[in-house]
Design a protein around this motif. Structure first.
Motif, PDB file in Angstrom:
ATOM      1  N   UNK A 172       0.802  -1.225   0.000  1.00 40.22           N
ATOM      2  CA  UNK A 172       0.000   0.000   0.000  1.00 40.22           C
ATOM      3  C   UNK A 172       0.830   1.269   0.000  1.00 40.22           C
ATOM      4  N   UNK A 173       2.125   1.148   0.119  1.00 35.70           N
ATOM      5  CA  UNK A 173       3.020   2.307   0.073  1.00 35.70           C
ATOM      6  C   UNK A 173       4.351   1.832  -0.496  1.00 35.70           C
ATOM      7  N   UNK A 174       4.452   1.760  -1.823  1.00 31.91           N
ATOM      8  CA  UNK A 174       5.682   1.252  -2.430  1.00 31.91           C
ATOM      9  C   UNK A 174       6.919   1.983  -1.916  1.00 31.91           C
ATOM     10  N   UNK A 175       7.964   1.238  -1.600  1.00 33.62           N
ATOM     11  CA  UNK A 175       9.178   1.879  -1.087  1.00 33.62           C
ATOM     12  C   UNK A 175       9.882   2.687  -2.175  1.00 33.62           C
ATOM     13  N   UNK A 176      10.714   3.586  -1.752  1.00 32.74           N
ATOM     14  CA  UNK A 176      11.460   4.398  -2.701  1.00 32.74           C
ATOM     15  C   UNK A 176      10.724   5.646  -3.136  1.00 32.74           C
ATOM     16  N   UNK A 177       9.484   5.785  -2.732  1.00 35.80           N
ATOM     17  CA  UNK A 177       8.717   6.983  -3.088  1.00 35.80           C
ATOM     18  C   UNK A 177       8.868   8.022  -1.986  1.00 35.80           C
ATOM     19  N   UNK A 178       8.769   9.272  -2.350  1.00 38.66           N
ATOM     20  CA  UNK A 178       8.819  10.362  -1.372  1.00 38.66           C
ATOM     21  C   UNK A 178       7.377  10.671  -0.972  1.00 38.66           C
ATOM     22  N   UNK A 179       6.966  10.119   0.163  1.00 38.73           N
ATOM     23  CA  UNK A 179       5.585  10.248   0.620  1.00 38.73           C
ATOM     24  C   UNK A 179       5.394  11.566   1.362  1.00 38.73           C
ATOM     25  N   UNK A 180       4.324  12.253   1.025  1.00 39.73           N
ATOM     26  CA  UNK A 180       3.956  13.503   1.676  1.00 39.73           C
ATOM     27  C   UNK A 180       2.823  13.210   2.658  1.00 39.73           C
ATOM     28  N   UNK A 181       2.955  13.713   3.862  1.00 44.34           N
ATOM     29  CA  UNK A 181       1.907  13.547   4.874  1.00 44.34           C
ATOM     30  C   UNK A 181       0.931  14.717   4.789  1.00 44.34           C
ATOM     31  N   UNK A 182      -0.251  14.525   5.359  1.00 48.79           N
ATOM     32  CA  UNK A 182      -1.216  15.620   5.423  1.00 48.79           C
ATOM     33  C   UNK A 182      -0.958  16.427   6.694  1.00 48.79           C
ATOM     34  N   UNK A 183      -1.554  17.593   6.761  1.00 45.00           N
ATOM     35  CA  UNK A 183      -1.310  18.523   7.863  1.00 45.00           C
ATOM     36  C   UNK A 183      -1.843  17.985   9.190  1.00 45.00           C
ATOM     37  N   UNK A 184      -1.120  18.206  10.292  1.00 46.75           N
ATOM     38  CA  UNK A 184      -1.628  17.820  11.614  1.00 46.75           C
ATOM     39  C   UNK A 184      -2.888  18.584  12.004  1.00 46.75           C
ATOM     40  N   UNK A 205       3.930  11.854  -5.647  1.00 46.98           N
ATOM     41  CA  UNK A 205       3.871  12.195  -7.062  1.00 46.98           C
ATOM     42  C   UNK A 205       4.989  11.434  -7.784  1.00 46.98           C
ATOM     43  N   UNK A 206       4.588  10.678  -8.793  1.00 45.18           N
ATOM     44  CA  UNK A 206       5.578   9.970  -9.609  1.00 45.18           C
ATOM     45  C   UNK A 206       5.579  10.581 -11.005  1.00 45.18           C
ATOM     46  N   UNK A 207       6.401  10.022 -11.876  1.00 51.53           N
ATOM     47  CA  UNK A 207       6.535  10.587 -13.213  1.00 51.53           C
ATOM     48  C   UNK A 207       5.234  10.512 -14.009  1.00 51.53           C
ATOM     49  N   UNK A 208       4.518   9.384 -13.903  1.00 46.34           N
ATOM     50  CA  UNK A 208       3.315   9.193 -14.719  1.00 46.34           C
ATOM     51  C   UNK A 208       2.016   9.130 -13.935  1.00 46.34           C
ATOM     52  N   UNK A 209       2.088   9.098 -12.603  1.00 42.86           N
ATOM     53  CA  UNK A 209       0.862   8.960 -11.826  1.00 42.86           C
ATOM     54  C   UNK A 209       1.030   9.515 -10.424  1.00 42.86           C
ATOM     55  N   UNK A 210      -0.101   9.612  -9.743  1.00 38.54           N
ATOM     56  CA  UNK A 210      -0.151  10.064  -8.360  1.00 38.54           C
ATOM     57  C   UNK A 210      -0.625   8.901  -7.504  1.00 38.54           C
ATOM     58  N   UNK A 211       0.065   8.646  -6.399  1.00 36.11           N
ATOM     59  CA  UNK A 211      -0.321   7.600  -5.463  1.00 36.11           C
ATOM     60  C   UNK A 211      -0.944   8.257  -4.238  1.00 36.11           C
ATOM     61  N   UNK A 212      -2.069   7.712  -3.787  1.00 35.88           N
ATOM     62  CA  UNK A 212      -2.719   8.183  -2.560  1.00 35.88           C
ATOM     63  C   UNK A 212      -3.001   6.957  -1.713  1.00 35.88           C
ATOM     64  N   UNK A 213      -2.538   6.985  -0.468  1.00 38.43           N
ATOM     65  CA  UNK A 213      -2.774   5.855   0.432  1.00 38.43           C
ATOM     66  C   UNK A 213      -3.393   6.357   1.728  1.00 38.43           C
ATOM     67  N   UNK A 214      -4.243   5.509   2.313  1.00 41.53           N
ATOM     68  CA  UNK A 214      -4.838   5.823   3.609  1.00 41.53           C
ATOM     69  C   UNK A 214      -5.478   4.571   4.176  1.00 41.53           C
ATOM     70  N   UNK A 215      -5.831   4.650   5.432  1.00 42.98           N
ATOM     71  CA  UNK A 215      -6.526   3.558   6.098  1.00 42.98           C
ATOM     72  C   UNK A 215      -5.625   2.802   7.041  1.00 42.98           C
ATOM     73  N   UNK A 216      -6.208   2.386   8.148  1.00 47.34           N
ATOM     74  CA  UNK A 216      -5.476   1.612   9.139  1.00 47.34           C
ATOM     75  C   UNK A 216      -5.953   0.169   9.092  1.00 47.34           C
ATOM     76  N   UNK A 217      -7.219  -0.032   9.326  1.00 49.98           N
ATOM     77  CA  UNK A 217      -7.767  -1.379   9.309  1.00 49.98           C
ATOM     78  C   UNK A 217      -7.991  -1.855   7.873  1.00 49.98           C
ATOM     79  N   UNK A 218      -8.599  -1.007   7.083  1.00 52.24           N
ATOM     80  CA  UNK A 218      -8.820  -1.297   5.674  1.00 52.24           C
ATOM     81  C   UNK A 218      -7.954  -0.330   4.872  1.00 52.24           C
TER      82      UNK A 218
END
Length: 162
Positions: free
Chosen positions: A5-17, A80-93
């Motif tokens: 659910x979060x491929x390694x090597x990507x620069x993941x941005x968190x949302x604001x606290x 943000x990747x070269x050809x697409x945007x990845x969005x991940x979320x969820x704890x249980x699901x």
């Protein structure tokens, strides 16, 4: 994060606290006020021990909700990747949405009154297939505007080749 659910090597941005703070404030406002009012009514009109029991239950639910909101906030991220945007979320699901830039039709930025008061906004990506739509809540207005403009430009550039 789980690599599925979060491929390694990507620069993941968190949302604001601020998103976590807003959701916790809403939890305490609604559940706390309703629980306290209900407990007072039960103490006065029914039996004191039922009102106290309700207060204990409401307190436990508040603590549990406080913890869940924190975990849910931590689960949000985008890359943000070269050809697409990845969005991940969820704890249980857990969910990972991959949105190719060329498939984006339009990008919305929305902010309700409380969002604006807390200085956050939500970015919504729309594609031809609703199942591949994605949203990123809890962005600062500046970050949301910059991301919207970048994604719109990338979407136009990638769609031109279709």
């Amino acid at each position: 994060m789980d690599t599925l659910f979060a491929p390694p090597g990507e620069r993941w941005q968190a949302v604001s606290p601020k998103l976590r703070t807003l959701r916790r404030l809403l939890l305490v406002s609604w559940l706390g006020v309703l629980g306290l009012a209900s407990s007072i009514v039960l103490i006065v009109l029914v039996a004191w021990w039922i009102g106290v029991l309700l207060l204990v239950v409401v307190g436990a639910v508040l603590l549990w909700g406080w913890w869940l909101i924190g975990r849910n906030w931590q689960s949000w991220g985008y890359a943000e990747r070269e050809d697409d945007l990845l969005v991940t979320h969820g704890v249980m699901f857990k969910t990972l949405v991959v949105v190719p830039y060329g498939r984006m039709q339009f990008v919305d930025v929305t902010a309700g009154p409380l969002d604006r008061k807390f200085g956050i906004a939500k970015l919504q990506l729309h594609t031809a297939t609703p199942a591949s739509d994605a949203e990123i809540p809890g962005l600062t207005p500046e970050e949301a505007a910059q991301l919207r403009d970048r994604l719109a430009a990338l979407g136009e550039a990638r769609a031109a080749g279709l």
